[in-house]
Design an enzyme around this catalytic site. Structure first.
Site, mmCIF file in Angstrom:
data_model
loop_
_atom_site.group_PDB
_atom_site.id
_atom_site.type_symbol
_atom_site.label_atom_id
_atom_site.label_comp_id
_atom_site.label_asym_id
_atom_site.label_seq_id
_atom_site.Cartn_x
_atom_site.Cartn_y
_atom_site.Cartn_z
ATOM 1 N N PHE A 159 -15.586 -29.102 11.438
ATOM 2 C CA PHE A 159 -15.434 -29.916 12.816
ATOM 3 C C PHE A 159 -14.954 -31.545 11.978
ATOM 4 C CE2 PHE A 159 -19.582 -31.511 11.495
ATOM 5 C CZ PHE A 159 -19.448 -32.877 11.451
ATOM 6 N N LYS A 183 -8.152 -20.940 13.482
ATOM 7 C CA LYS A 183 -9.310 -21.205 14.334
ATOM 8 C C LYS A 183 -9.748 -22.519 14.251
ATOM 9 C CE LYS A 183 -13.413 -20.469 14.497
ATOM 10 N NZ LYS A 183 -14.003 -21.865 14.980
ATOM 11 N N GLU A 186 -14.634 -25.538 17.118
ATOM 12 C CA GLU A 186 -14.851 -25.337 18.633
ATOM 13 C C GLU A 186 -15.396 -26.805 19.016
ATOM 14 O OE1 GLU A 186 -16.548 -23.800 16.406
ATOM 15 O OE2 GLU A 186 -18.626 -23.650 17.154
ATOM 16 N N SER A 236 -19.971 -24.905 6.469
ATOM 17 C CA SER A 236 -21.411 -24.994 5.925
ATOM 18 C C SER A 236 -21.474 -23.804 4.831
ATOM 19 C CB SER A 236 -22.407 -24.885 6.994
ATOM 20 O OG SER A 236 -22.253 -23.841 7.596
ATOM 21 N N CYS A 291 -17.816 -33.756 3.283
ATOM 22 C CA CYS A 291 -18.046 -32.948 2.192
ATOM 23 C C CYS A 291 -18.269 -33.772 0.813
ATOM 24 C CB CYS A 291 -17.424 -31.675 1.967
ATOM 25 S SG CYS A 291 -15.604 -32.127 1.320
HETATM 26 P P1 NAD Z 1 -19.738 -24.949 10.105
HETATM 27 O O1 NAD Z 1 -20.028 -23.921 9.018
HETATM 28 O O2 NAD Z 1 -20.824 -25.107 11.106
HETATM 29 O O3 NAD Z 1 -18.361 -24.332 11.135
HETATM 30 C C1 NAD Z 1 -17.303 -24.015 9.819
HETATM 31 C C2 NAD Z 1 -16.518 -22.967 10.992
HETATM 32 O O4 NAD Z 1 -17.167 -21.864 10.884
HETATM 33 C C3 NAD Z 1 -16.292 -23.140 12.280
HETATM 34 O O5 NAD Z 1 -14.837 -23.184 12.709
HETATM 35 C C4 NAD Z 1 -17.007 -22.470 13.192
HETATM 36 O O6 NAD Z 1 -16.596 -22.246 14.443
HETATM 37 C C5 NAD Z 1 -17.253 -21.300 12.299
HETATM 38 N N1 NAD Z 1 -18.696 -20.819 12.223
HETATM 39 C C6 NAD Z 1 -19.747 -21.330 12.937
HETATM 40 N N2 NAD Z 1 -20.827 -20.299 12.713
HETATM 41 C C7 NAD Z 1 -20.392 -19.380 12.334
HETATM 42 C C8 NAD Z 1 -20.734 -17.849 12.451
HETATM 43 N N3 NAD Z 1 -22.155 -17.725 12.447
HETATM 44 N N4 NAD Z 1 -20.198 -17.056 11.825
HETATM 45 C C9 NAD Z 1 -18.800 -17.128 11.456
HETATM 46 N N5 NAD Z 1 -18.096 -18.492 11.730
HETATM 47 C C10 NAD Z 1 -18.988 -19.337 12.024
HETATM 48 O O7 NAD Z 1 -19.326 -26.184 9.760
HETATM 49 P P2 NAD Z 1 -19.412 -27.678 10.480
HETATM 50 O O8 NAD Z 1 -20.463 -28.211 10.888
HETATM 51 O O9 NAD Z 1 -17.911 -27.412 11.243
HETATM 52 O O10 NAD Z 1 -18.637 -28.654 9.083
HETATM 53 C C11 NAD Z 1 -19.379 -29.249 8.309
HETATM 54 C C12 NAD Z 1 -19.936 -28.352 6.948
HETATM 55 O O11 NAD Z 1 -18.411 -28.281 6.333
HETATM 56 C C13 NAD Z 1 -20.853 -29.192 6.010
HETATM 57 O O12 NAD Z 1 -21.262 -28.349 5.381
HETATM 58 C C14 NAD Z 1 -19.869 -29.935 4.940
HETATM 59 O O13 NAD Z 1 -20.010 -30.010 3.653
HETATM 60 C C15 NAD Z 1 -18.676 -28.679 5.245
HETATM 61 N N6 NAD Z 1 -17.233 -29.288 4.598
HETATM 62 C C16 NAD Z 1 -17.078 -28.756 3.234
HETATM 63 C C17 NAD Z 1 -15.939 -29.114 2.397
HETATM 64 C C18 NAD Z 1 -15.387 -28.735 1.366
HETATM 65 O O14 NAD Z 1 -14.317 -29.154 0.894
HETATM 66 N N7 NAD Z 1 -16.257 -28.093 0.639
HETATM 67 C C19 NAD Z 1 -15.014 -29.782 3.471
HETATM 68 C C20 NAD Z 1 -15.254 -30.441 4.867
HETATM 69 C C21 NAD Z 1 -16.469 -29.677 5.400
#
Ligand code: NAD
Length: 490
Positions: A159, A183, A186, A236, A291
């Site tokens: 997000f 994708k 959401e 995450s 991140c």
């Molecule tokens: P998230 O893991 O909740 O969601 C990321 C994506 O995965 C979304 O598109 C979501 O729809 C999908 N998703 C969610 N649950 C899922 C499941 N059970 N199975 C499959 N797909 C699923 O992360 P978020 O809250 O959108 O973003 C924040 C996180 O992203 C933080 O942990 C942050 O550190 C990380 N992040 C990392 C970097 C990096 O470069 N390392 C960069 C930006 C953000």
């Protein structure tokens, strides 16, 4: 000045498959919010399995034609894409602010890095030409390596950077002859929805980029569909591990960039006039939802009292509000749930015995009383074993930890499960060099709070912050191509 919203409501978002806008047949819809106002500004469909399958099938069929388009022509589409992104940059920044909550200045920064990735992808043909060919490797035998695109890739994004993160991959994938199904998160799907209009405007051949909405079900289709060659994921660690394991199980390539808990170390010799503003923005920029955001501040030696005082004073000055107000320094966090989760961590910190020296929980923004606002929050007397020092909070919460020496600070950093980024503030080269060599993280900042690599450098972390081999941005060129060796005898 408060900038106008681009639209007050974006209605029911549609899927973008084969260059057409498709109304989803799903019965499952999510609300998309403006976090500063707690208002629903769009409805997002959770695509059906058949819709995702169709997008993948289309991407596969288009791949067969797209790979035959000369790279010089594919690059022309990227030039057009860059120009349109420049043209719509301010619009996209305001949409991002409205959907995500970050300030418009921050969103403008995202747009610069978004565009920079298109520019870096344009350079790919020039950097790859360097030729991997050897004549006469054996008697009358020549060998050549050619790079070939692989096919369809699923792009799964978080997000917090709704334009920049998809662009760590999309331009590289398509310029090399692959096709993608994207994708978006959401929670923040509106900026990518707007970008589909740009693909239309530049007349990118239909089906090269497809966008479907949803969450786990879409991802699961990417992970199991035989036509999908690989996935890129940013999000995450919990979800990232699941994706890496399942991509592996199904024989797919994966780049997985995951969660973080980043450190900043301040040495006694640091120039605090320069360091403090950088530290404040590192902790509280994007309301801590980066991140690369700093989470733990380690002070080394006798500089502790002064750093603490100046850090708290500067953090108190930040103006909290709606990000479209250009005078605002920090917007809301992204959802009501995120606010609840972050408050939970603050309560946990108090329970653990850390001392709350700046409490952002009851911040008031009179014009937006329903927004998900939190002020900068700082804990003192924190030890590395506390949960607030170990787990990713992903909000505007800082901890201060004291260390006697740089060795002790580096040891604390290296004991963390994460390894995305760490920074040091010092004026002594010896400390800086020791830090960059000994800290086990993917990105190191020296007198820089947010160690964000430019597009033409790889972007990735270590330990629980990254799973895979090849990183994002320019490194993904190797991910999106396979090398075929041709051995010739005449
Ligand atoms: P998230 O893991 O909740 O969601 C990321 C994506 O995965 C979304 O598109 C979501 O729809 C999908 N998703 C969610 N649950 C899922 C499941 N059970 N199975 C499959 N797909 C699923 O992360 P978020 O809250 O959108 O973003 C924040 C996180 O992203 C933080 O942990 C942050 O550190 C990380 N992040 C990392 C970097 C990096 O470069 N390392 C960069 C930006 C953000």
């Amino acid at each position: 000045m408060i900038l106008p919203e681009v639209q007050s409501n974006y209605g029911k978002l549609r899927l973008y498959i084969n260059g057409e806008y498709v109304d989803s047949k799903t019965e499952v819809w999510g609300n998309v919010y403006n976090p500063a106002k707690d208002e629903v500004i769009a409805k997002v469909p959770f695509s059906t399995k058949d819709e995702v399958k169709e997008a993948i099938q289309v991407a596969q069929e288009v791949f067969e034609k797209w790979r035959e388009v000369p790279i010089t022509t594919r690059i022309q589409y990227l030039f057009a894409l860059k120009n349109k992104l420049e043209e719509y940059s301010e619009t996209l920044a305001r949409i991002t602010t409205q959907n995500h909550g970050k300030t418009v200045q921050e969103a403008r920064g995202d747009m610069r890095r978004t565009i920079e990735n298109v520019e870096a992808a344009i350079s790919v043909a020039y950097t790859l030409y360097k030729g991997e060919h050897l004549d006469q490797v054996s008697q009358e035998i020549d060998e050549t390596v050619v790079r070939e695109p692989l096919g369809v890739f699923g792009i799964i994004t978080p997000f917090n950077f709704p334009t920049m993160v998809p662009f760590w991959y999309i331009p590289y994938a398509i310029v090399l002859g692959n096709t993608v199904v994207v994708k978006p998160s959401e929670i923040t799907p509106i900026p990518m929805d707007f970008i589909t209009k740009i693909f239309d405007e530049i007349k990118l051949p239909k089906g090269v980029v497809n966008v479907v909405h949803g969450a786990k079900d879409v991802v699961d289709e990417f992970l199991t569909n035989k036509l999908v060659q690989g996935v890129t994921f940013v999000g995450s660690t919990r979800v990232g591990k699941y994706i890496y394991e399942n991509a592996g199980k199904n024989g797919k390539r994966a780049i997985v960039q995951a969660g973080a808990k980043n450190f900043i170390v301040v040495m006694p010799d640091a120039d605090l006039n320069k360091a403090i503003p950088s530290i404040v923005s590192s902790f509280f920029g994007n309301a801590g939802q980066r991140c690369l955001a700093a989470a733990n501040l380690i002070t080394v030696g006798n500089i502790y009292d002064e750093v603490k005082r100046k850090f708290v004073e500067a953090s108190k000055q930040l103006k909290i509000g709606y990000g479209l107000d250009e005078s605002v320094d920090m917007g809301p966090v992204v959802t009501r749930d995120a606010k609840k989760r972050i408050i939970g961590y603050i309560e946990k910190g108090i329970e653990e015995g850390a001392k709350l020296i700046l409490d952002g929980r009851d911040v008031k923004v009179p014009d937006y009383p329903n927004g998900y606002f939190l002020g900068p929050t700082i804990f003192d007397e924190v030890t590395p074993e506390m949960i607030i020092a170990k787990e990713e909070i992903f909000g505007p919460v800082a901890t201060i930890i004291q260390a006697k020496s740089l060795d002790e600070a580096i040891d604390m950093i290296n004991r963390s499960n994460y390894g995305n980024a760490s920074s040091i503030f010092t004026t002594i080269g010896y400390y800086a060099r020791k830090f960059r060599r000994e800290v086990n993280a993917g990105n190191i900042g020296i007198n820089i709070g947010i160690a964000a690599p430019m597009a033409f450098f790889p972007f990735g972390g270590r330990k629980d912050s990254f799973f895979g081999v090849l990183h994002g941005q320019i490194d993904s060129v190797d991910f999106f191509t396979d090398r075929k060796v041709i051995i010739t005898r005449w």
